[in-house]
Each structure stands twice: as structure tokens, then as C-alpha cells.
Design an enzyme around this catalytic site. Sequence first.
Site, short mmCIF file in Angstrom:
data_model
loop_
_atom_site.label_atom_id
_atom_site.label_comp_id
_atom_site.label_asym_id
_atom_site.label_seq_id
_atom_site.Cartn_x
_atom_site.Cartn_y
_atom_site.Cartn_z
N HIS B 132 0.87 -1.18 0.00
CA HIS B 132 0.00 0.00 0.00
C HIS B 132 0.91 1.24 0.00
O HIS B 132 2.02 1.19 0.54
CB HIS B 132 -0.83 -0.06 1.29
CG HIS B 132 -1.90 0.98 1.41
ND1 HIS B 132 -1.65 2.26 1.83
CD2 HIS B 132 -3.24 0.91 1.21
CE1 HIS B 132 -2.80 2.94 1.87
NE2 HIS B 132 -3.78 2.14 1.50
N ASP B 209 3.04 -4.56 8.07
CA ASP B 209 1.82 -3.76 7.93
C ASP B 209 0.64 -4.75 8.04
O ASP B 209 0.37 -5.50 7.11
CB ASP B 209 1.86 -3.06 6.57
CG ASP B 209 0.50 -2.47 6.17
OD1 ASP B 209 -0.49 -2.68 6.90
OD2 ASP B 209 0.45 -1.80 5.13
N GLN B 212 -4.56 -5.23 6.84
CA GLN B 212 -5.55 -6.13 6.25
C GLN B 212 -5.53 -7.51 6.90
O GLN B 212 -6.31 -8.38 6.51
CB GLN B 212 -5.33 -6.27 4.74
CG GLN B 212 -5.51 -4.97 3.96
CD GLN B 212 -6.94 -4.45 4.02
OE1 GLN B 212 -7.88 -5.16 4.37
NE2 GLN B 212 -7.10 -3.17 3.72
N LYS B 235 -10.37 -0.71 10.45
CA LYS B 235 -10.50 -1.90 9.60
C LYS B 235 -10.82 -3.16 10.41
O LYS B 235 -11.12 -4.20 9.85
CB LYS B 235 -9.22 -2.10 8.79
CG LYS B 235 -8.99 -0.95 7.79
CD LYS B 235 -7.90 -1.28 6.81
CE LYS B 235 -7.30 -0.04 6.18
NZ LYS B 235 -8.02 0.39 4.97
N CYS B 373 -4.84 2.51 -3.67
CA CYS B 373 -3.60 3.01 -3.04
C CYS B 373 -2.44 2.05 -3.26
O CYS B 373 -1.58 1.88 -2.39
CB CYS B 373 -3.78 3.29 -1.56
SG CYS B 373 -4.82 4.69 -1.23
C1 LIG Z 1 -2.42 -2.87 3.45
C2 LIG Z 1 -2.73 -1.50 3.97
N1 LIG Z 1 -1.80 -0.79 4.59
C3 LIG Z 1 -2.03 0.42 5.09
C4 LIG Z 1 -3.26 1.02 4.97
C5 LIG Z 1 -3.45 2.39 5.53
O1 LIG Z 1 -4.33 2.37 6.58
P1 LIG Z 1 -4.88 3.70 7.22
O2 LIG Z 1 -5.40 4.53 6.09
O3 LIG Z 1 -5.94 3.24 8.15
O4 LIG Z 1 -3.74 4.36 7.92
C6 LIG Z 1 -4.28 0.34 4.33
C7 LIG Z 1 -5.61 0.96 4.15
O5 LIG Z 1 -6.22 0.88 3.12
C8 LIG Z 1 -4.01 -0.96 3.83
O6 LIG Z 1 -4.96 -1.66 3.20
#
Ligand SMILES: Cc1ncc(COP(=O)(O)O)c(C=O)c1O
Lengths: 145, 415
Positions: B132, B209, B212, B235, B373
Amino acid sequence: MVDDLYQETILDHSKRPRNHHEMADANRRADGYNPLCGDRLKLYLKVENDVVKEASFEGAGCAISTASASLMTESLKGKTREEALRLIDKFHTLLTTDTPASKDLGKLVVFCGVRDYPARVKCATLAWHTLKSALNGTGEVATTE
Amino acid sequence: MSTPRSILETGFDVEKVREDFPVLKQTIHAKPLVYLDSAATAQKPFVVIDAIRKFHEVDCANIHRGVHELSQRSTAAYEETRGKAKRFLNARSRSEVIFVRGTTEGINLVASSWGRQNVSKGDEIIISAMEHHSNIVPWQMLCEEKDATLRVIPMNDRGELILEEYEKLLGPRTRLVAVGHVSNALGTINPVRTVIDMAHRVGALALIDGAQAAPHMKIDVGLLDADFYTFSGHKVFGPTGIGVLYGKAKLLDAMPPYQGGGDMIRTVTFEKTTYNEVPYKFEAGTPNIAGGIGMGAALDYVTNLGLDRIAAYEHELLVYGTQLLSRIPGLRMIGTAREKAAVLSFVIDGIHPHDIGTVLDRMGIAVRTGHHCAQPVMDWFGIPATTRASLAFYNTTSELDALADGLRKVKEVFG
Ligand SMILES: Cc1ncc(COP(=O)(O)O)c(C=O)c1O
């Protein structure tokens, strides 16, 4: 169900876009980019004595942006630079306000449904942002942002 | 559109679970809402909504250092979530749990605090091809500042990391490997245990990270031996604006503060400030108290449902949905990893995802369209965007039927 947005003319132009080709002898070019969906578009114009003689485009996008580019290139032929710039404003007004559509828009009124789909307005305006940058000759990539 | 109970083998009572989510009971454009966008944000059960409401109605006060009753109550409720998050991740200590705004801030905190101190010219940071943007850009910024190099683990055409290539990227200059546990764009579940082991073998740290992963599977940072692990509250069925960064205690102790301000200090004079202990050293200013309390309720909720049961039910949904969509002519799944979470990302020949999304929306079906993203993932597959249906345990097979019907309608309009 979505007929208000995807009117027959829009579907027709998205499936069989007109003026969808490169133009080797164009004297104005511009690139457009919609960072929201990643769509890219190349616009070509042949302008002589301040009149748009030919217009064409390349690039693939959603039905709305493709149809918008296709119908735009059709409607540009024979317009002076001033008229084309005014058309950009009128098209923008059509998409973003409730005021009755200007008669100058002709077939372009099929895009009136877009105003009820705010997330799609930028799809419809990509080609027009690109047109503005081609007419103004800024040479920058036009974006919808 | 009601699902026959327990038609799936796991016998998960999805109709009962759906009762917990008020937002699901509505119509959109006169059709029952089919919410297939949980990877973007998950819906909130009553217990979360009630916890936030109770905080504002009964316990509202600023936390820490208050002597009055309300402040003590709000501090206790907020800090209780730290304990819940510790258990959720199986961390060793509450002080390894730092509250942040979300995954994005968790990663930025590590890049800015640990990264500034530990990365220098010529060092290398490894990420993967399916990250992401929030697990790309902070490392790019750090590498730029420090004249370090960012390296990328490639993936195969299923959307799986190529570990042999990863092996080749690792070396004496590798300082950190930052990889997603589960890809939001593809659904791939990465073998993070192996990824971390391999990083440790060359003396590098590993950040995972978990944005998900947290909603879908049991996480054990001890078992993984992750150095940092981060996820977002929203999430995992909690509110927005709150999340967790886990870090090993000895790393956190050695790291400089992230932001300066109240709460992160022990003493302040104009000459010198001494910093608070971890985790407070990293938590400057009044935090998202209500959010923290809401997230605590969310963690309880999924823990009570059972992450193993959730994972099993969602896997059946994934198998069902994959079969259903594979029968639609011209549809190509993007992301077909053998280990996969319940994400259905796809393209349909000749039809742009935005048009698909708009038509589905008019049928009450919420999917996400675009690059999710993860623009490098789209570039890798040579597509501008996909349509993504991302599932949670409150989704049903009949909702997947509705999606398939919707896609047939899409093909009628644009075919
Ligand atoms: C794999 C992954 N990493 C990071 C993020 C970023 O999360 P946040 O926008 O809640 O900080 C997301 C959100 O879509 C994600 O799917």
C-alpha cells in the site's frame, strides 16, 4: 436504472469512439491525466487561422470519459479558439449546476445526468481539461485535480 | 435475499452476526445494501457504537494526571484498550503497544523515529511489490533524506512474493524489511514468518503492515518475531483515527520520541526536557480517547466471535465468490495467490472499473474501484484499476450472488 447517466449516445460513443486516433500533423497537443482512476488521454488539434480544423484523441478510459472525449472532438470542428474556450465553460456548467443547458452544447447535453453522480464528474471533464491546456499551449499534463 | 442458515460448512450464523451491524440494515437506491468494501473500512457493531456513546455521555474527560473521577474513569477505559491490544497481538507487555492514528501513522512513526536514528547513507530498506502507498512513501522519504536505497521484492503473476528474489536482495546493508501481512489490492497472505526470519538472518529488522490481516486472522507478534507490527482500528470494526503500533520493548526504549508535546515528557524546563517512558514517549498530546475506547470494544467483539471461526467462514465465502465470478465471461481475477484473504479484485474485458462500480452502486452494491492506493501493483499487472469486492464475516453467499447478478447486468449495459 442507470439510464439517466448512460444514455444511448454515451454508450454508443464509448463503444465506438469517433476521432480516436493519433494525428501526425497536429499543431496542438496535450496530455490529460485523472489521478483518481489512472486514466490518461492524449488530445490532438489542428488549428488554422484560429479555427479548429480537426481534433482527435487517444487513450482508454471509462465509458463517460471516452464518450466525453469522442463527442468533444466532434463538436470542436469549425470552432474558433474563443468559441472552444466558451464551450469548455458551458460544459462545466452543465455538469456542476442546475441551470438549463446552453443551446450551444448540442449533443453534449447527454452528459446532463452526470451531475447526479458527483464521483463521475471528473471522468466527464478530463478531455475538457486537456482541451484547455492544448488551446492555451501550456504543454503541461492537464489533471482533473 | 435471506441466506439459508449454515449452508456453509462452518455453520457460522451470519444472520445473527448481521444483527449486530445497524448500518447493514438499509436500502441504497431502493435495493438492500450489499457492502463489499470492508478492506477500505469495516462497519461497526453496536458494541463499538455504544462504547463511544457511553464515553461521551458518562465518562468524558481528558486522560492522565487528572485527579477527578471522570478523568480516572476515562483514563482507565482508554488504558484498558492497551491491555486488550496487547492480548490481541500477544505482545509481552502493555508498554509495547503504542496508540497511533492508524497504520499510516504507525509506519511513519517507525520511519521517522527509528529510521532517522538507524539508517544512514548506503543502507538499504526492502519493501515488496504489493505494498500500500503508506508502506512505500514513508520509506522513500527516509531513503531520500538519508541517501539510502529502497529495494523491492518482486511478485509472480498470481501476486505472490518471490522469496528467492527476496533472498538475493538481503545483505549486510539491509537495515529493515517492511512488508504487508495481507495485500489490500490482491488479497495475498504473505509468508511473513519466513520474511521476518530471513531479515533477521542478515541482522535487519522487520516491520509488518497488518492493516488487512488484523480483521481476518489471529496475530501473534511473538510467534512471528516481528520487530514492529501495525494496524488500523477502523479496519477491525472500530472507529477511524485510532490504531496500534506494536514494537519490541528494547527497540522502543532506544528510539527517540516521534512528536513533542504534552504527555510524552517527564519534566520540562527551558533548558532541558526529559522524556516519559514507553509507550507514552511516543504519544504526544491528547489522543483519540473515544476512538481508543471504541477500538477496545471492537477487539473484544472479534475476539469473542473467534478469529479462527471468522477466518474459516471468510475462506468459504472466498471460495464461493471465486467460483461464481470465474463463470462470468471476460472476467479476470487480479490476485490468485494460493494463500488468500477474502478479497476479490478483478477486471472485465472492455469495461472500465468506474462504470462497473457506478452500475453496481445503483443496485445497492458497494465495491471499490480504482488503484486501491497500490499504483505499483496496477502497473505490474498493466491495468489502470480494478474493481474490488472485499469481504468480512458479515457478508453472505447471497450477497455474492447479488454481485454476480450485478456484473451480468453490467455486461448487458456495456457489452
Ligand atoms: C495494506 C494496507 N496498509 C495500510 C493502509 C493504511 O491504513 P490507514 O489509512 O488506516 O492508515 C491500508 C488501508 O487501506 C491498507 O490496506
